[in-house]
Write a protein that holds these residues in place. Structure first.
Motif, PDB file in Angstrom:
ATOM      1  N   HIS A 141       0.856  -1.185   0.000  1.00  0.00           N
ATOM      2  CA  HIS A 141       0.000   0.000   0.000  1.00  0.00           C
ATOM      3  C   HIS A 141       0.894   1.238   0.000  1.00  0.00           C
ATOM      4  O   HIS A 141       2.128   1.135  -0.021  1.00  0.00           O
ATOM      5  N   LEU A 165      -5.586  -1.332   1.988  1.00  0.00           N
ATOM      6  CA  LEU A 165      -6.162  -0.194   2.710  1.00  0.00           C
ATOM      7  C   LEU A 165      -5.379   0.115   3.976  1.00  0.00           C
ATOM      8  O   LEU A 165      -5.804   0.930   4.793  1.00  0.00           O
ATOM      9  N   LYS A 208      -1.005   3.169   9.477  1.00  0.00           N
ATOM     10  CA  LYS A 208      -2.307   3.673   9.050  1.00  0.00           C
ATOM     11  C   LYS A 208      -2.645   5.018   9.683  1.00  0.00           C
ATOM     12  O   LYS A 208      -3.132   5.932   9.007  1.00  0.00           O
ATOM     13  N   HIS A 214      -9.794   5.377   2.252  1.00  0.00           N
ATOM     14  CA  HIS A 214      -9.763   4.017   1.710  1.00  0.00           C
ATOM     15  C   HIS A 214      -9.860   4.013   0.192  1.00  0.00           C
ATOM     16  O   HIS A 214      -9.232   3.178  -0.477  1.00  0.00           O
ATOM     17  N   LEU A 257      -6.924   2.384  -2.300  1.00  0.00           N
ATOM     18  CA  LEU A 257      -7.188   1.380  -3.329  1.00  0.00           C
ATOM     19  C   LEU A 257      -6.754   1.891  -4.702  1.00  0.00           C
ATOM     20  O   LEU A 257      -6.223   1.125  -5.520  1.00  0.00           O
ATOM     21  N   PRO A 295      -8.896  -5.770  -1.049  1.00  0.00           N
ATOM     22  CA  PRO A 295      -9.334  -5.040   0.145  1.00  0.00           C
ATOM     23  C   PRO A 295     -10.358  -5.847   0.922  1.00  0.00           C
ATOM     24  O   PRO A 295     -11.115  -6.632   0.339  1.00  0.00           O
ATOM     25  N   LEU A 342     -15.815   1.767  -2.163  1.00  0.00           N
ATOM     26  CA  LEU A 342     -14.536   1.407  -2.751  1.00  0.00           C
ATOM     27  C   LEU A 342     -14.631   1.346  -4.274  1.00  0.00           C
ATOM     28  O   LEU A 342     -13.748   1.857  -4.985  1.00  0.00           O
TER      29      LEU A 342
END
Length: 286
Positions: free
Chosen positions: A171, A198, A205, A226, A230, A243, A254
């Motif tokens: 990510h 994600l 995060k 999010h 993605l 995800p 998403l």
């Protein structure tokens, strides 16, 4: 309905680029209905790949997936599951795979992965995987959480080059694979499947969500965190991402975000604050 170009695997099979992860599914009975609903919503929206593992909920996640797909045309779903390393040998893998298939309510897996490298010799795991292919229980196999040295070791044993996929964490805040692992995989025809796209379960995060550049890019493009994550994972057409969400509305969000196109300037700003490494770093694993 969302339509994305598939990824061609080394055997010529086309694998969907967008999937649904099921980590933590099947662990609590009170959430099972919403988990099934989330998977069905994804299928209705055009997502055709579902990833699970015998480890998730001690098989509970596979049971949830089985319930979600029981009335779906099997040929339209690309099913992926993973085997524990200690079960990845000729004496145990047939039982593990058969139990997985029973929970999923299917006769075969499209892709079966070694969840991580354990103590079983790789040549034994490859032989066990090839036996499953011969039995018709799986179409093809791959690995997860393998770094460059692991992939080289795998390719050094007979049949190891048949590995179709390596599933690893990837990510915006975890780009270590871009330095050496990703180039190695491309050179050897091994497809990349990004788990935790994600940043779920990742220590970064909180930093990612609150970073001023991330916040500004999201605001400027009217997307949430999010959706941005993605978009990053899938900006490369050769990357598949899985995800995970147990909320049907989040599935819709998403997918909606994938219709957004970020400017070159926005990508450059993100690249500046979260650059790819310029040296080999340890593989991120959760």
């Amino acid at each position: 309905m969302l339509q994305l170009e598939d990824i061609r695997l080394k055997d010529g099979t086309m694998m969907p680029r967008l999937g649904m992860g099921t980590w933590f599914f099947g662990e609590q009975f009170r959430y099972q209905a919403r988990e099934v609903e989330a998977i069905r919503r994804g299928l209705d929206q055009g997502i055709r790949l579902i990833d699970t593992a015998e480890m998730y909920g001690d098989g509970g996640a596979e049971t949830i997936v089985g319930k979600a797909i029981q009335d779906v045309d099997r040929s339209g779903v690309f099913l992926v599951s993973k085997v524990y390393p200690h079960n990845a040998c000729p004496g145990k893998i047939v039982t593990s795979c058969s139990e997985t298939l029973a929970r999923l309510g299917t006769k075969y897996l499209d892709l079966y992965l070694l969840h991580w490298r354990g103590g079983i010799p790789l040549q034994d795991t490859v032989a066990a995987m090839e036996d499953l292919v011969a039995r018709g229980k799986i179409k093809r196999w791959g690995v997860s959480n393998f770094d460059v040295a692991d992939m080289e070791a795998l390719f050094s044993v007979p049949g190891g080059e048949k590995c179709a996929v390596n599933q690893v964490m990837y990510h915006l805040g975890s780009r270590g694979i871009e330095f050496s692992l990703r180039p190695w995989m491309k050179a050897h025809g091994v497809a990349l499947m990004a788990y935790s796209p994600l940043a779920q379960g990742g220590a970064l995060k909180k930093e990612l969500v609150s970073h001023p550049v991330v916040v500004s890019v999201c605001a400027r493009n009217r997307i949430n965190f999010h959706q941005l994550m993605l978009l990053f994972a899938m900006r490369d057409p050769d990357v598949a991402a899985i995800p995970r969400t147990s909320n049907a509305k989040h599935v819709d969000e998403l997918i909606k975000g994938l219709y957004v196109t970020l400017s070159e300037g926005d990508w450059a700003r993100l690249e500046e604050v979260f650059p790819a490494p310029d040296r080999k770093v340890p593989l991120d694993v959760i």
